[in-house]
Scaffold this active site. Structure first.
Site, PDB file in Angstrom:
ATOM      1  N   HIS A 126       0.860  -1.182   0.000  1.00  0.00           N
ATOM      2  CA  HIS A 126       0.000   0.000   0.000  1.00  0.00           C
ATOM      3  C   HIS A 126       0.900   1.236   0.000  1.00  0.00           C
ATOM      4  CE1 HIS A 126      -4.276   1.432   1.067  1.00  0.00           C
ATOM      5  NE2 HIS A 126      -3.578   2.508   0.749  1.00  0.00           N
TER       6      HIS A 126
ATOM      7  N   GLU B 151      -4.270  -0.148  -5.359  1.00  0.00           N
ATOM      8  CA  GLU B 151      -4.351   0.984  -6.275  1.00  0.00           C
ATOM      9  C   GLU B 151      -3.023   1.259  -6.990  1.00  0.00           C
ATOM     10  OE1 GLU B 151      -6.058   4.353  -4.259  1.00  0.00           O
ATOM     11  OE2 GLU B 151      -7.918   3.283  -3.793  1.00  0.00           O
TER      12      GLU B 151
END
Length: 453
Positions: A123, A168
């Site tokens: 992350h 992401e």
């Protein structure tokens, strides 16, 4: 006549989510190495008020009380990320046993509380030592990620059954290496494209190891997919919206699902002089291995307007006058959530979807009664849970839903000004206060549904 109740399958997973750099603190403790976010935050002007994640929510010291709070709210699953620099301070080689011990303790605490851990391997907190050799633009970093992921699988895989390789990758690649508003803070489009490619090679190597070693459990990836809507019906805005969709959505969906990159975007980038990777067949095969689920992070759709001055994509984001927005100026577009879930199933054939993030930031305050009355967030969450349910009724296979975030935290370049939590944190004292949205979510979980508004 009573309101209709929206109900969910008995095995539906209700969870909440966080990430390591945003909550842990303890950046100089427990043998942790420096990350690109430590370095990025140290540069004046990168983050509002020059704030850092040095303390954040102090989760490194308070994880047991945080898990106890989750249990009180009835949270069934907790998605958290592991800080690569806590495991491998130099990015590869020497393993930091104190880092392993911290996450092992967290996993044990969760399981003892009846909460299923969902672990994200990356992350955005790349070890700074690897940025020094080029970061994700250097293909060797994918091999180091494979080394790191295998260590984590080996040490925690006896208890953790659900894994997400990357969170992401669009943000890690383009916001970090082109737009510069995330670490490492670079401004080079060709570097960002290479970073995106090597992130996917890294993902593929982790999945390959997971499959070849017949590791127990399930593995997927978390993508921030959000509609890019034309600001107007003009041909220019329609074309700009398609480019924006290619930039954010198709560039990251197509390689995972189809093993290809979108030809229109390749042609656009080449016409603008962007240096592209080689797109090797063996890499594309790695990227497109079967996954157990695709995780969706959804916040909002954005409106796209043609802007020839914006190289190389030729668009800008602009809210229409009627848009209802959060304190981040993000429009509230719950129908877009339904549409993206439908698209994942209908256009891409994805058979198992996990909503791994959904939430909103508002300017929450502690009231005179000592409570946090965040009605706007409650409304946002109700709208989006209902929107998800509509997609499920239309045949979309959604496995679970994770609110972003469990508590207010360090929100990257926005520092501590942007509050997404269902639990309020007074960062001066570290006092935790469950917001109205937290109690609403606890009721939703307990009843496995809610009244349709």
């Amino acid at each position: 006549m009573g309101m209709e109740k929206i109900s969910f399958p008995q095995d539906f997973v209700w969870g909440t989510a966080t990430s390591a750099y945003q909550i842990e603190g303890g950046v100089n403790e427990g043998g942790r190495g420096e990350s690109i976010w430590d370095r990025y935050c140290a540069i004046p002007g990168n983050v509002q008020r020059n704030e850092t994640g040095e303390v954040a929510c102090d989760h490194f010291h308070r994880h047991k009380e945080d898990v106890a709070q989750m249990k009180r709210l009835g949270i069934r699953a907790y998605r958290f990320s592991i800080a690569w620099p806590r495991i491998l301070p130099e990015g590869h080689g020497r393993v930091n046993e104190e880092g392993i011990a911290f996450y092992s303790s967290l996993v044990d605490e969760l399981l003892a509380a009846g909460i299923e851990p969902y672990v994200t391997l990356y992350h955005w907190d790349l070890p700074q030592a690897l940025q020094e050799i080029g970061g994700w633009a250097n293909p060797v970093v994918a091999d180091y990620f494979s080394e790191y992921s295998q260590i984590v699988f080996d040490r925690l895989g006896d208890r953790v059954k659900y894994w997400i390789t990357l969170n992401e990758p669009y943000c890690a690649a383009f916001l970090g290496n082109y737009e510069g508003r995330m670490a490492p803070g670079l401004h080079d489009f060709s570097t960002a494209v290479r970073a995106a490619y090597h992130l996917y090679v890294a993902h593929g190597l982790a999945v390959k190891d997971f499959r070849e070693k017949k590791r127990a459990g399930e593995i997927g990836i978390a993508l921030n997919l959000m509609g890019r809507l034309p600001f107007s019906e003009s041909g220019a805005d329609l074309a700009a919206a398609k480019r924006a969709d290619g930039y954010l959505n198709r560039w990251f969906l197509d390689p995972i699902i189809k093993g290809t990159y979108p030809e229109d975007m390749i042609a656009l980038y080449r016409s603008k002089g962007v240096v592209l990777p080689e797109f090797k067949e063996e890499d594309l095969a790695l990227m497109s291995q079967d996954l157990d689920f695709i995780a969706l992070n959804y916040y909002n759709d954005f409106y796209v307007k043609e802007d020839p001055g914006q190289w190389p994509l030729g668009f800008r984001i602009e809210n229409p006058p009627f848009a209802q927005v959060t304190d981040r100026n993000w429009p509230i577009t719950e129908d877009g959530f339904t549409n993206m879930l439908l698209r994942m199933k209908q256009e891409y054939g994805i058979e198992r979807i996990l909503v791994s993030e959904n939430g909103a930031s508002f300017h929450d305050v502690v009231g005179a009664d000592g409570h946090v009355h965040d009605g706007a967030r409650c409304d946002y969450l109700k709208r989006h849970v209902a929107a998800m349910h509509r997609a499920m009724e239309a045949g979309v296979p959604v496995l679970g839903y994770f609110v972003w975030s469990f508590y207010d935290n360090f929100e990257w370049a926005n520092g501590y000004d942007s509050r997404f939590g269902i639990v309020y944190i007074d960062f001066a004292t570290q006092k935790r206060i469950v917001k109205d949205s937290g109690y609403w979510y606890a009721k939703l979980i307990a009843e496995n549904g809610m009244q349709a508004e």
